[in-house]
Design a protein around this motif. Structure first.
Motif, PDB file in Angstrom:
ATOM      1  N   LYS A 259      13.451  12.789  47.481  1.00 52.77           N
ATOM      2  CA  LYS A 259      13.415  12.550  48.918  1.00 52.77           C
ATOM      3  C   LYS A 259      14.669  11.830  49.397  1.00 52.77           C
ATOM      4  N   TYR A 260      15.141  10.838  48.618  1.00 56.35           N
ATOM      5  CA  TYR A 260      16.262  10.008  49.063  1.00 56.35           C
ATOM      6  C   TYR A 260      17.612  10.407  48.461  1.00 56.35           C
ATOM      7  N   HIS A 261      17.584  11.112  47.351  1.00 53.75           N
ATOM      8  CA  HIS A 261      18.845  11.470  46.681  1.00 53.75           C
ATOM      9  C   HIS A 261      18.993  12.968  46.435  1.00 53.75           C
ATOM     10  N   GLY A 262      18.047  13.757  46.942  1.00 53.57           N
ATOM     11  CA  GLY A 262      18.171  15.201  46.842  1.00 53.57           C
ATOM     12  C   GLY A 262      17.954  15.749  45.433  1.00 53.57           C
ATOM     13  N   ASP A 263      18.254  17.032  45.290  1.00 56.69           N
ATOM     14  CA  ASP A 263      18.047  17.698  44.004  1.00 56.69           C
ATOM     15  C   ASP A 263      18.937  17.123  42.899  1.00 56.69           C
ATOM     16  N   ILE A 264      20.132  16.670  43.269  1.00 57.73           N
ATOM     17  CA  ILE A 264      21.038  16.112  42.267  1.00 57.73           C
ATOM     18  C   ILE A 264      20.460  14.816  41.694  1.00 57.73           C
ATOM     19  N   GLY A 265      19.960  13.946  42.570  1.00 54.99           N
ATOM     20  CA  GLY A 265      19.342  12.714  42.103  1.00 54.99           C
ATOM     21  C   GLY A 265      18.122  12.988  41.245  1.00 54.99           C
ATOM     22  N   TYR A 266      17.337  13.985  41.667  1.00 57.10           N
ATOM     23  CA  TYR A 266      16.165  14.381  40.889  1.00 57.10           C
ATOM     24  C   TYR A 266      16.571  14.840  39.497  1.00 57.10           C
ATOM     25  N   ALA A 267      17.569  15.718  39.427  1.00 60.60           N
ATOM     26  CA  ALA A 267      17.995  16.274  38.142  1.00 60.60           C
ATOM     27  C   ALA A 267      18.596  15.209  37.236  1.00 60.60           C
ATOM     28  N   LEU A 268      19.427  14.336  37.804  1.00 64.38           N
ATOM     29  CA  LEU A 268      20.094  13.317  36.991  1.00 64.38           C
ATOM     30  C   LEU A 268      19.110  12.370  36.315  1.00 64.38           C
ATOM     31  N   CYS A 269      17.938  12.229  36.892  1.00 64.16           N
ATOM     32  CA  CYS A 269      16.934  11.351  36.296  1.00 64.16           C
ATOM     33  C   CYS A 269      15.923  12.132  35.455  1.00 64.16           C
ATOM     34  N   SER A 270      15.480  13.290  35.943  1.00 63.53           N
ATOM     35  CA  SER A 270      14.427  14.030  35.236  1.00 63.53           C
ATOM     36  C   SER A 270      14.904  14.596  33.906  1.00 63.53           C
ATOM     37  N   ILE A 271      16.167  15.013  33.822  1.00 69.34           N
ATOM     38  CA  ILE A 271      16.664  15.625  32.584  1.00 69.34           C
ATOM     39  C   ILE A 271      16.644  14.639  31.411  1.00 69.34           C
ATOM     40  N   PRO A 272      17.291  13.460  31.519  1.00 72.39           N
ATOM     41  CA  PRO A 272      17.206  12.511  30.387  1.00 72.39           C
ATOM     42  C   PRO A 272      15.808  11.952  30.171  1.00 72.39           C
ATOM     43  N   LEU A 273      15.037  11.803  31.255  1.00 72.07           N
ATOM     44  CA  LEU A 273      13.680  11.262  31.129  1.00 72.07           C
ATOM     45  C   LEU A 273      12.799  12.209  30.319  1.00 72.07           C
ATOM     46  N   ASN A 274      12.804  13.484  30.676  1.00 71.39           N
ATOM     47  CA  ASN A 274      11.986  14.460  29.959  1.00 71.39           C
ATOM     48  C   ASN A 274      12.480  14.664  28.529  1.00 71.39           C
ATOM     49  N   THR A 275      13.793  14.652  28.358  1.00 69.04           N
ATOM     50  CA  THR A 275      14.354  14.818  27.016  1.00 69.04           C
ATOM     51  C   THR A 275      13.919  13.668  26.108  1.00 69.04           C
ATOM     52  N   ALA A 276      14.029  12.447  26.595  1.00 70.62           N
ATOM     53  CA  ALA A 276      13.636  11.284  25.808  1.00 70.62           C
ATOM     54  C   ALA A 276      12.149  11.319  25.483  1.00 70.62           C
ATOM     55  N   THR A 277      11.335  11.727  26.446  1.00 72.60           N
ATOM     56  CA  THR A 277       9.888  11.784  26.234  1.00 72.60           C
ATOM     57  C   THR A 277       9.530  12.770  25.127  1.00 72.60           C
ATOM     58  N   VAL A 278      10.146  13.950  25.167  1.00 72.71           N
ATOM     59  CA  VAL A 278       9.854  14.973  24.159  1.00 72.71           C
ATOM     60  C   VAL A 278      10.329  14.540  22.773  1.00 72.71           C
ATOM     61  N   LEU A 279      11.486  13.891  22.706  1.00 74.94           N
ATOM     62  CA  LEU A 279      12.034  13.490  21.414  1.00 74.94           C
ATOM     63  C   LEU A 279      11.270  12.316  20.804  1.00 74.94           C
TER      64      LEU A 279
ATOM     65  N   LEU B 262      21.208  17.449  22.209  1.00 75.16           N
ATOM     66  CA  LEU B 262      21.950  18.336  23.098  1.00 75.16           C
ATOM     67  C   LEU B 262      21.133  19.580  23.422  1.00 75.16           C
ATOM     68  N   ASP B 263      20.446  20.108  22.419  1.00 71.52           N
ATOM     69  CA  ASP B 263      19.620  21.298  22.616  1.00 71.52           C
ATOM     70  C   ASP B 263      18.537  21.036  23.659  1.00 71.52           C
ATOM     71  N   LYS B 264      17.857  19.909  23.550  1.00 71.54           N
ATOM     72  CA  LYS B 264      16.801  19.567  24.507  1.00 71.54           C
ATOM     73  C   LYS B 264      17.369  19.292  25.892  1.00 71.54           C
ATOM     74  N   LEU B 265      18.530  18.628  25.949  1.00 69.81           N
ATOM     75  CA  LEU B 265      19.153  18.352  27.242  1.00 69.81           C
ATOM     76  C   LEU B 265      19.456  19.642  27.986  1.00 69.81           C
ATOM     77  N   LEU B 266      20.001  20.623  27.281  1.00 73.31           N
ATOM     78  CA  LEU B 266      20.316  21.912  27.900  1.00 73.31           C
ATOM     79  C   LEU B 266      19.051  22.599  28.410  1.00 73.31           C
ATOM     80  N   LYS B 267      17.982  22.507  27.641  1.00 76.39           N
ATOM     81  CA  LYS B 267      16.737  23.163  28.036  1.00 76.39           C
ATOM     82  C   LYS B 267      16.111  22.493  29.254  1.00 76.39           C
ATOM     83  N   PHE B 268      16.198  21.166  29.318  1.00 71.28           N
ATOM     84  CA  PHE B 268      15.636  20.494  30.481  1.00 71.28           C
ATOM     85  C   PHE B 268      16.566  20.572  31.696  1.00 71.28           C
ATOM     86  N   CYS B 269      17.842  20.852  31.462  1.00 70.40           N
ATOM     87  CA  CYS B 269      18.726  21.190  32.592  1.00 70.40           C
ATOM     88  C   CYS B 269      18.219  22.457  33.261  1.00 70.40           C
TER      89      CYS B 269
END
Length: 297
Positions: free
Chosen positions: A76-96, A197-204
């Motif tokens: 809502k406040y930072h757009g799709d870029i803000g969403y992606a910059l946080c969701s990608i490492p967050l989901n990657t860390a959770t899965v790992l 790196l593999d997981k980061l690319l997939k969550f991208c």
């Protein structure tokens, strides 16, 4: 109790500010959610095998289903870029870190499709995950009471929810179906020997897919998350909700699996089901989004 009241009780002084910036408020939410799920997940390791499996499914799914309360503030406040910059490492860390168990009913459905578990086991695990999705809604609403940002109060003040579906039901079904098909197929590929790196690319890719389909349907691709957060919302009937957000992801993931089988066969490989996307190389395990594929000798 708001965070300001907690601060006063614990520190004995008035807090230095009333609200946190949206990004900081979201990150605090993520830390709370992940810490709770991680502790319960680790606790489950001492449980009997069946209970352990269901508990790991529950808390892994709970994390993914509760994250949207913070991610939507970022978007809502930072757009799709803000969403992606946080969701990608967050989901990657959770899965790992929460490496065992499934984080979505789609994963358990695919295990059944591949013959890795029975229909009864699949059903029990999916019901457990849907329970996690419903629990995530309650936990998310409770966390909103911390009042870390003005949008938290706005969320609590909503007396009714509006469905995420902004297109016709048929169109929504097609979008969720093919969104899941693409995402599952993409996660089945191996892009790097480096697991992180593999997981980061997939969550991208997952983040990009969400940003494309977020407005039309919410691009859930996850029945537990969709049911837990939006079932019963105004604008869509229960039967339509099940069609778009439950059946479409399951059918879409099945199509992705059939495509993987077909593409593997055309390359002269054999597809070995029943290993839960794990391929062994030496003593090191690498997780993929599809069962291990072994070259025919």
């Amino acid at each position: 109790m708001s965070w300001r009241e907690l601060w006063t009780v614990l520190i004995g002084l008035d807090p230095p500010l009333q609200y946190f910036p949206p990004a900081v408020a979201s990150i605090i939410l993520f830390i709370i959610i992940f810490s709770f799920c991680f502790c319960m997940y680790r606790l489950s390791e001492s449980f009997p095998p069946t209970i352990k499996m269901l508990t790991q499914d529950f808390f892994k799914t709970l994390a993914f289903c509760t994250y949207p309360f913070g991610l939507m503030i970022l978007r809502k406040y930072h757009g799709d870029i803000g969403y992606a910059l946080c969701s990608i490492p967050l989901n990657t860390a959770t899965v790992l870190i929460l490496s065992s168990g499934e984080g979505s009913p789609v994963g358990n459905w695919l295990l059944f499709v591949k013959g890795s578990q029975s229909l009864q086991q699949c059903t029990i695990r999916i019901i457990t995950q849907i329970g996690a999705g419903i629990t995530a809604f309650r936990i998310g609403k409770t966390l909103m009471k911390l009042d870390l940002h003005p949008s938290f109060e706005e969320n609590l003040s909503q007396t009714e929810c509006i469905a995420a579906l902004n297109v016709a039901v048929t169109t929504g079904f097609i979008i969720e179906l093919f969104g899941t098909t693409w995402d599952v197929w993409f996660h089945s590929q191996n892009f790097s020997d480096n697991l992180v790196l593999d997981k980061l690319l997939k969550f991208c890719n997952s983040s990009f897919t969400f940003c494309l389909g977020g407005y039309p349907t919410g691009m859930f691709r996850d029945p537990a998350k969709a049911i837990g957060l939006t079932f019963g919302c105004k604008g869509i009937s229960p039967s339509q909700h099940i069609l778009v957000y439950f059946l479409a992801p399951l059918i879409g993931s099945y199509l992705a699996y059939r495509f993987m089988l077909h593409s593997t066969a055309t390359k002269g490989n054999t597809f070995k089901p029943g290993k839960n996307f794990i391929d062994k190389k030496g003593d090191k395990k690498k997780k993929y989004g599809a069962d291990s594929i072994k070259k025919t000798e």
